[in-house]
Design a protein around this motif. Structure first.
Motif, mmCIF file in Angstrom:
data_model
loop_
_atom_site.group_PDB
_atom_site.id
_atom_site.type_symbol
_atom_site.label_atom_id
_atom_site.label_comp_id
_atom_site.label_asym_id
_atom_site.label_seq_id
_atom_site.Cartn_x
_atom_site.Cartn_y
_atom_site.Cartn_z
ATOM 1 N N VAL A 1 -0.297 49.530 28.413
ATOM 2 C CA VAL A 1 -1.108 49.478 28.406
ATOM 3 C C VAL A 1 -1.884 49.837 29.584
ATOM 4 C CG1 VAL A 1 -3.389 47.299 29.310
ATOM 5 C CG2 VAL A 1 -1.116 46.397 28.475
ATOM 6 N N TYR A 2 -3.501 50.388 28.901
ATOM 7 C CA TYR A 2 -3.492 52.291 29.720
ATOM 8 C C TYR A 2 -5.035 50.904 30.003
ATOM 9 C CZ TYR A 2 -0.679 55.589 26.764
ATOM 10 O OH TYR A 2 0.192 55.730 26.341
ATOM 11 N N TYR A 3 -5.316 51.253 31.416
ATOM 12 C CA TYR A 3 -6.026 50.874 32.581
ATOM 13 C C TYR A 3 -6.788 52.227 32.335
ATOM 14 C CZ TYR A 3 -4.415 46.087 32.394
ATOM 15 O OH TYR A 3 -4.205 44.775 31.771
ATOM 16 N N LEU A 4 -8.350 52.272 32.352
ATOM 17 C CA LEU A 4 -9.372 52.755 33.787
ATOM 18 C C LEU A 4 -9.153 52.668 35.164
ATOM 19 C CD1 LEU A 4 -11.539 53.933 30.689
ATOM 20 C CD2 LEU A 4 -9.884 55.472 31.352
ATOM 21 N N PRO A 5 -8.520 53.440 35.979
ATOM 22 C CA PRO A 5 -9.375 52.734 37.062
ATOM 23 C C PRO A 5 -10.317 52.692 37.423
ATOM 24 C CG PRO A 5 -7.010 54.120 37.249
ATOM 25 C CD PRO A 5 -7.554 54.147 35.647
ATOM 26 N N GLY A 6 -10.925 52.266 38.521
ATOM 27 C CA GLY A 6 -12.044 51.479 39.005
ATOM 28 C C GLY A 6 -13.443 50.871 38.008
ATOM 29 N N SER A 7 -12.652 50.854 36.583
ATOM 30 C CA SER A 7 -13.848 49.817 35.983
ATOM 31 C C SER A 7 -13.021 49.147 35.413
ATOM 32 C CB SER A 7 -14.166 50.532 34.203
ATOM 33 O OG SER A 7 -12.860 50.955 34.209
ATOM 34 N N ASP A 8 -11.579 48.796 35.836
ATOM 35 C CA ASP A 8 -11.062 47.637 35.042
ATOM 36 C C ASP A 8 -10.963 47.425 34.127
ATOM 37 O OD1 ASP A 8 -9.825 47.139 37.473
ATOM 38 O OD2 ASP A 8 -10.973 45.292 37.842
ATOM 39 N N GLU A 9 -10.871 47.910 33.189
ATOM 40 C CA GLU A 9 -11.757 48.417 31.339
ATOM 41 C C GLU A 9 -9.674 49.114 30.997
ATOM 42 O OE1 GLU A 9 -14.599 49.956 29.641
ATOM 43 O OE2 GLU A 9 -15.863 49.450 31.242
ATOM 44 N N ILE A 10 -9.434 47.907 29.923
ATOM 45 C CA ILE A 10 -8.357 48.503 28.712
ATOM 46 C C ILE A 10 -8.448 49.327 28.404
ATOM 47 C CG2 ILE A 10 -6.743 47.641 27.556
ATOM 48 C CD1 ILE A 10 -6.998 44.879 28.715
ATOM 49 N N ASP A 11 -8.250 50.822 27.838
ATOM 50 C CA ASP A 11 -8.639 51.232 26.657
ATOM 51 C C ASP A 11 -7.661 51.396 25.711
ATOM 52 O OD1 ASP A 11 -9.728 53.832 26.599
ATOM 53 O OD2 ASP A 11 -8.017 55.187 26.191
ATOM 54 N N GLN A 12 -6.165 51.407 26.109
ATOM 55 C CA GLN A 12 -5.517 51.164 24.761
ATOM 56 C C GLN A 12 -4.404 49.965 24.921
ATOM 57 O OE1 GLN A 12 -4.520 55.059 22.965
ATOM 58 N NE2 GLN A 12 -5.235 55.335 25.377
ATOM 59 N N ILE A 13 -4.011 49.442 23.975
ATOM 60 C CA ILE A 13 -2.768 48.567 24.044
ATOM 61 C C ILE A 13 -2.045 49.396 23.226
ATOM 62 C CG2 ILE A 13 -1.824 46.375 24.116
ATOM 63 C CD1 ILE A 13 -4.506 45.471 24.772
ATOM 64 N N ILE A 14 -0.729 49.980 23.019
ATOM 65 C CA ILE A 14 0.273 50.569 22.829
ATOM 66 C C ILE A 14 1.932 49.820 22.477
ATOM 67 C CG2 ILE A 14 0.965 52.377 21.629
ATOM 68 C CD1 ILE A 14 -1.390 53.362 22.762
ATOM 69 N N ALA A 15 2.153 49.532 21.412
ATOM 70 C CA ALA A 15 3.851 48.717 21.150
ATOM 71 C C ALA A 15 4.749 50.371 21.879
ATOM 72 C CB ALA A 15 3.951 48.065 19.805
ATOM 73 N N VAL A 16 5.395 50.225 22.301
ATOM 74 C CA VAL A 16 6.618 51.735 22.553
ATOM 75 C C VAL A 16 7.626 50.845 21.963
ATOM 76 C CG1 VAL A 16 8.330 52.402 24.319
ATOM 77 C CG2 VAL A 16 5.511 52.009 24.991
ATOM 78 N N ASN A 17 8.361 52.637 20.787
ATOM 79 C CA ASN A 17 8.908 52.141 20.191
ATOM 80 C C ASN A 17 10.043 53.315 20.525
ATOM 81 O OD1 ASN A 17 8.479 50.173 18.386
ATOM 82 N ND2 ASN A 17 7.015 51.352 17.367
ATOM 83 N N SER A 18 9.626 53.569 21.676
ATOM 84 C CA SER A 18 10.802 55.198 21.774
ATOM 85 C C SER A 18 11.191 55.556 23.114
ATOM 86 C CB SER A 18 9.609 56.351 22.018
ATOM 87 O OG SER A 18 10.632 57.416 22.773
ATOM 88 N N ASP A 19 12.473 55.342 23.500
ATOM 89 C CA ASP A 19 13.506 55.684 24.755
ATOM 90 C C ASP A 19 12.896 56.830 25.242
ATOM 91 O OD1 ASP A 19 14.980 53.681 23.989
ATOM 92 O OD2 ASP A 19 17.052 54.695 23.018
ATOM 93 N N GLU A 20 11.737 57.687 25.562
ATOM 94 C CA GLU A 20 12.028 58.581 25.708
ATOM 95 C C GLU A 20 10.531 58.496 26.615
ATOM 96 O OE1 GLU A 20 10.267 62.009 23.258
ATOM 97 O OE2 GLU A 20 12.507 62.271 22.654
ATOM 98 N N VAL A 21 9.814 56.914 25.592
ATOM 99 C CA VAL A 21 8.577 56.724 27.094
ATOM 100 C C VAL A 21 8.596 55.721 28.086
ATOM 101 C CG1 VAL A 21 6.471 55.217 26.862
ATOM 102 C CG2 VAL A 21 6.622 57.030 24.352
ATOM 103 N N LEU A 22 10.078 55.196 27.652
ATOM 104 C CA LEU A 22 10.684 54.042 29.012
ATOM 105 C C LEU A 22 11.368 54.832 29.767
ATOM 106 C CD1 LEU A 22 12.276 51.515 26.224
ATOM 107 C CD2 LEU A 22 10.101 51.185 27.017
ATOM 108 N N GLU A 23 11.240 55.528 29.853
ATOM 109 C CA GLU A 23 11.921 57.027 30.138
ATOM 110 C C GLU A 23 11.175 57.926 31.828
ATOM 111 O OE1 GLU A 23 14.921 59.978 28.501
ATOM 112 O OE2 GLU A 23 15.976 58.873 27.602
#
Length: 83
Positions: free
Chosen positions: A48-70
């Motif tokens: 979940v991609y938040y924009l700090p200061g505004s508390d708005e969500i920009d994106q919600i993305i399912a993660v299917n990559s071990d590289e991202v989890l690392e």
């Protein structure tokens, strides 16, 4: 139960609902202008991609990559496992 592909095809409102009611917060990281929160839900992970200061969500993305989890390895506290 839904798959990561099913989740990705939901509207942003439904994704938020699923995470709020069924997700487990795992870790967080900062990237560029975002505070990115990692959640586990139904056997897959979601960022979940938040924009700090505004508390708005920009994106919600399912993660299917071990590289991202690392990217989260340094931020996951496992100290209570060894106590």
């Amino acid at each position: 139960m839904i798959t990561s592909l099913d989740f990705q095809n939901l509207t942003e409102d439904l994704k938020s609902y699923v995470l709020l009611n069924n997700g487990k917060h795992v870790a967080e990281r900062n990237y560029s202008i975002y505070s990115i929160q990692l959640y586990a839900v139904y056997g897959f992970y979601v960022e979940v991609y938040y924009l700090p200061g505004s508390d708005e969500i920009d994106q919600i993305i399912a993660v299917n990559s071990d590289e991202v989890l690392e990217l989260y390895l340094d931020s996951i506290d496992v100290s209570d496992i060894y106590m």
